[in-house]
Design a protein around this motif. Structure first.
Motif, PDB file in Angstrom:
ATOM      1  N   UNK A  43       0.839  -1.194   0.000  1.00  0.00           N
ATOM      2  CA  UNK A  43       0.000   0.000   0.000  1.00  0.00           C
ATOM      3  C   UNK A  43       0.873   1.243   0.000  1.00  0.00           C
ATOM      4  N   UNK A  44       0.334   2.335  -0.496  1.00  0.00           N
ATOM      5  CA  UNK A  44       1.038   3.608  -0.509  1.00  0.00           C
ATOM      6  C   UNK A  44       0.034   4.720  -0.256  1.00  0.00           C
ATOM      7  N   UNK A  45       0.339   5.533   0.755  1.00  0.00           N
ATOM      8  CA  UNK A  45      -0.492   6.676   1.091  1.00  0.00           C
ATOM      9  C   UNK A  45       0.435   7.801   1.554  1.00  0.00           C
ATOM     10  N   UNK A  46      -0.080   9.000   1.695  1.00  0.00           N
ATOM     11  CA  UNK A  46       0.774  10.090   2.170  1.00  0.00           C
ATOM     12  C   UNK A  46       1.442   9.750   3.494  1.00  0.00           C
ATOM     13  N   UNK A  47       2.773   9.868   3.522  1.00  0.00           N
ATOM     14  CA  UNK A  47       3.591   9.607   4.708  1.00  0.00           C
ATOM     15  C   UNK A  47       3.466   8.173   5.212  1.00  0.00           C
ATOM     16  N   UNK A  48       3.122   7.270   4.319  1.00  0.00           N
ATOM     17  CA  UNK A  48       2.985   5.875   4.763  1.00  0.00           C
ATOM     18  C   UNK A  48       3.228   4.933   3.603  1.00  0.00           C
ATOM     19  N   UNK A  49       4.139   3.989   3.813  1.00  0.00           N
ATOM     20  CA  UNK A  49       4.352   2.876   2.893  1.00  0.00           C
ATOM     21  C   UNK A  49       4.168   1.583   3.682  1.00  0.00           C
TER      22      UNK A  49
END
Length: 589
Positions: free
Chosen positions: A396-402
């Motif tokens: 998954x990839x989201x703002x400020x998070x992998x």
């Protein structure tokens, strides 16, 4: 007239029996129960009284879709023992028949179990139940036909040349596509496919002596967490394409109602929203991992299925004026989606080193760290897990998070659908070989790696007692993934590893009574809450065996990327990723 009735009448016409089937005492269908002495349960089948010699148009002599029932309340083993006694009394008259009966192979047993799981509606096979364990005291929803669970069953029947059950499944589930309000006065988006359905027998209105069969769909109202399924419609499109390629019958996908169903699914997935990314935004529990596991946002599994469904739909959509805008939007999404996944979800040792040296709080269009990923997010296990040769697509990839976890279905289907480049596909398989002990061990195949543990498990899963570390979705081993592993391996010309995995599963899966999943890091224990005789564990094994026997058959599932898409992607890669914001570009393939 309700909207759903009008649409069904418009597209299906009166000859099709999709709504209900009447069972009266004088005509129509008769209900016959066979008692299975070995499993202490009843098997229910329906036949049309006027066609008692066939089931769903298949004769008793054609050898397809037949279930062998115990005779006189005795199991197969008991009948063989009885035959032996009769043989001794009659001077060996039955010797030849008994000599031909040996211990069933694992594959033969799997076929028997798969056929026992078939569900009938209006006398025709329409799917397979999720699990058929004889001693299950709490059935929950395992007696229903799940769309995602039926996919390996459907593929197995297609590869065996038994097309009717898949055709019936496709058309009946199409009639269940969302049109009406279903939960708390909210309406699911038009085009949503149900997670599952069940065949129910209810009294016929106005006639106390008759009953009718109906299909009762579940769009998530009864599911854990009440989450609607995102993947059902995507799997439906993939199976529809496989049916056409395998059977050669293109009339199903060319039907007006089927074309409309494809378009409704696409419009639901391609609808504009607040999200700026080409990936599908979904919530936890909307796919195979149907409980809280921290995959909300843009999980890889959904993106891989989405990409595959877009390519499959593009093949099947009839060229007409009304489809032009939809196909244009579809092509643009394919290019953008492939670019995003290949560029931002890919990780190997080189990429880890780049992330390790990321600068944060970058603003502007030429930022290198586009999603403000903090280097401290790199978990200690990743450094040990990542081999020098190989890589994978993160979860998954989201703002400020992998989410650095390895999710098997997403990576395997990225290979099958050509969402991953050929180089990335080989690298994923290299990683699987290098990390065989972690991802395969004693039973294929880990659903995700590693498991959430300790405080992280408590926060992310909500202390889920079923998703404890190395169990169920949280690092459990799922035999059904054998078929996706086999398709991916065959596509890349590396089927020998799939053969190794199948042989590993054969050592114990039948002896363990076909569990839903296995627990512990090495997959040595049967899952603590795993259902036995799980249908997609059975079907996943069968599909893997059939594909290894005939690797060319994998083409019905594989998506090959065409040259136009490759050119468009190459153009995006060759362009400077730090270029200033300019005019929006559209790629028409």
């Amino acid at each position: 007239m309700a909207a759903s009735e009008a649409v069904a009448q418009l597209f299906c016409g009166p000859p099709l029996c999709f709504d209900a089937c009447v069972n009266t005492s004088n005509k129509g269908f008769r209900r016959i129960q066979f008692y299975n002495g070995s499993s202490k349960r009843f098997s229910v089948r329906r036949w049309n009284c006027q066609r008692g010699e066939s089931v769903g148009g298949l004769s008793a002599d054609d050898g397809r879709l037949q279930t062998s029932f115990p005779v006189n309340g005795l199991s197969n083993v008991q009948n063989i023992e009885l035959d032996k006694k009769l043989n001794n009394k009659n001077g060996g008259l039955l010797a030849n028949r008994l000599d031909s009966i040996g211990a069933k192979s694992v594959e033969d047993e799997a076929w028997d179990l798969l056929r026992e799981s078939i569900v009938y509606y209006c006398g025709n096979p329409v799917g397979t139940i999720a699990a058929n364990g004889p001693n299950d005291s709490i059935i929950l929803n395992y007696d229903q036909v799940f769309i995602r669970d039926f996919i390996p069953s459907g593929v197995a029947f297609l590869l065996k040349g038994e097309y009717d059950i898949v055709r019936n499944f496709i058309l009946h589930t199409l009639q269940l596509q969302s049109w009406e309000k279903t939960m708390d006065c909210y309406s699911p988006g038009q085009g949503l496919m149900p997670a599952s359905f069940k065949v129910c027998t209810v009294p016929l209105d106005g006639d106390d002596t008759a009953t009718e069969e109906i299909l009762d769909p579940d769009f998530g109202e009864a599911a854990i967490g009440r989450v609607a399924p995102v993947d059902s419609g995507l799997w439906w499109i993939i199976l529809l394409r496989a049916y056409g390629k395998c059977s050669g019958d293109l009339t199903v996908q060319e039907r007006v109602d089927v074309q409309t169903g494809i378009k409704m699914i696409l419009k639901l997935c391609l609808a504009d929203g607040f999200d700026m990314f080409p990936t599908l935004l979904v919530t936890d529990g909307s796919c195979m991992i149907d409980r809280r596991m921290g995959i909300h946002g843009h999980p890889l599994e959904i993106q891989a299925l989405f990409y595959s469904a877009l390519l499959s739909a593009r093949e099947m959509l009839a060229p007409e004026d009304g489809s032009a805008d939809l196909i244009r939007a579809l092509n643009n999404r394919l290019v953008a989606l492939s670019f995003r996944i290949r560029e931002y979800y890919w990780i190997d040792m080189k990429k880890i080193n780049e992330i390790y040296r990321y600068k944060t709080e970058e603003y502007s269009y030429d930022a290198v760290n586009k999603f403000n990923i903090y280097p401290d997010q790199i978990p200690p296990w990743l450094v040990e897990f990542m081999p020098n040769r190989g890589g994978y697509l993160i979860g998954n990839l989201q703002p400020a998070h992998m989410d650095f976890r390895f999710f098997s279905l997403g990576n395997l289907w990225s290979i099958v659908s050509s969402l991953a480049t050929p180089e990335q596909s080989h690298a994923i398989l290299d990683l699987v070989e290098a990390k065989w002990a972690e991802l395969v061990a004693d039973m294929p195949f880990k659903l995700c790696y590693p498991a959430l543990e300790g405080q992280e498990w408590r926060i992310i899963t909500g202390s889920d007692p079923k998703n404890t570390p190395w169990s169920y979705h949280n690092g459990g081993s799922w035999p059904t993934l054998l078929w996706q592993l086999t398709v991916a391996r065959i596509k890349m010309g590396r089927s020998e590893i799939a053969e190794k995995a199948v042989k590993l599963a054969e050592r114990r899966i039948a002896r363990d009574r076909w569990p839903e999943y296995y627990d512990t890091k090495r997959g040595r224990f049967i899952g603590k809450q795993a259902r036995l005789f799980q249908t997609w564990s059975i079907a996943g094994y069968l599909v893997a065996k059939l594909l290894l026997t005939d690797p060319n058959a994998a083409k019905i599932l594989v998506n090959e990327e065409d040259s136009e898409l490759q050119n468009a992607f190459s153009y995006m890669i060759s362009s400077n990723p730090r270029r200033k914001r300019g005019r929006k570009q559209t790629f028409i393939v």
